[in-house]
Design an enzyme around this catalytic site. Structure first.
Site, PDB file in Angstrom:
ATOM      1  N   ILE A 115       0.828  -1.212   0.000  1.00 38.75           N
ATOM      2  CA  ILE A 115       0.000   0.000   0.000  1.00 38.75           C
ATOM      3  C   ILE A 115       0.863   1.263   0.000  1.00 38.75           C
ATOM      4  CG2 ILE A 115      -0.270   0.379   2.495  1.00 38.75           C
ATOM      5  CD1 ILE A 115      -3.085   0.345  -0.112  1.00 38.75           C
ATOM      6  N   GLU A 164       8.200  -3.827  10.377  1.00 37.53           N
ATOM      7  CA  GLU A 164       6.962  -3.075  10.592  1.00 37.53           C
ATOM      8  C   GLU A 164       5.782  -4.003  10.873  1.00 37.53           C
ATOM      9  OE1 GLU A 164       6.059  -0.261   7.408  1.00 37.53           O
ATOM     10  OE2 GLU A 164       3.928  -0.452   7.877  1.00 37.53           O
ATOM     11  N   HIS A 190       6.838 -11.784   5.277  1.00 36.25           N
ATOM     12  CA  HIS A 190       6.489 -11.368   3.922  1.00 36.25           C
ATOM     13  C   HIS A 190       7.750 -11.104   3.115  1.00 36.25           C
ATOM     14  CE1 HIS A 190       6.529  -7.833   6.564  1.00 36.25           C
ATOM     15  NE2 HIS A 190       7.019  -7.144   5.542  1.00 36.25           N
ATOM     16  N   HIS A 198       9.171  -8.899  -0.018  1.00 35.95           N
ATOM     17  CA  HIS A 198       8.934  -7.758  -0.910  1.00 35.95           C
ATOM     18  C   HIS A 198       9.461  -8.107  -2.302  1.00 35.95           C
ATOM     19  CE1 HIS A 198       8.227  -4.541   2.224  1.00 35.95           C
ATOM     20  NE2 HIS A 198       8.918  -5.384   2.967  1.00 35.95           N
TER      21      HIS A 198
END
Ligand code: 5GP
Length: 133
Positions: free
Chosen positions: A31, A89, A94, A96
């Protein structure tokens, strides 16, 4: 236990610009992207640290990412799809996937780009159309 924001995305409580999913993994646009097409690939299982994922799921996570990267590259002109794992964060593992032309393009300190809802939608749609899973 409070769920991570990514589990809420998996469960459909929070929307995302979806790229692909199967029973175990989900890929969606970041996002707050470094570049158009910046995608996150996650296991649906809520595990914080990527190196705590058991071997089979870990391997399949990267194989899933391997299916996504060429689709991003087909849509976003770039030299490579850069791969990074930060995880400072959001405590939900995850990967990227970031279109890059140089090292600075995957510098997480650089200003993020702003995209409209319409732009996110179009990028996600274009990438989805290039995915072969
Ligand atoms: P990291 O944990 O790897 O340091 O960064 C987490 C990444 O998740 C950031 O790039 C951030 O923009 C992205 N992110 C955080 N919250 C959301 C969200 O609600 N939706 C999406 N699509 N991405 C998010």
């Amino acid at each position: 236990m409070a769920h991570t924001i990514f589990t809420k995305i998996v469960q459909g409580e929070i929307p995302c610009y979806k790229i692909a999913e199967n029973d175990d993994f989900l890929a969606f646009l970041d996002i707050n992207p470094l570049a158009e097409g910046h995608t996150l690939v996650i296991p649906k299982l809520e595990i914080d640290y990527i190196f705590d994922i058991e071997d089979a799921l870990y391997k399949d996570l990267f194989l899933f990412a391997k299916k996504i990267a060429p689709a991003i590259k087909a849509v976003i002109p770039c030299k490579r799809i850069g791969v990074a794992v930060i995880g400072l964060e959001v405590p939900h593992a995850h990967i990227h996937l970031v279109p890059i032309n140089g090292i600075y393009d995957i510098d997480f300190k650089k200003p993020k780009i702003a995209l409209t809802d319409h732009q996110f939608e179009n990028i996600a749609k274009d990438i989805r159309e290039h995915i072969e899973i």
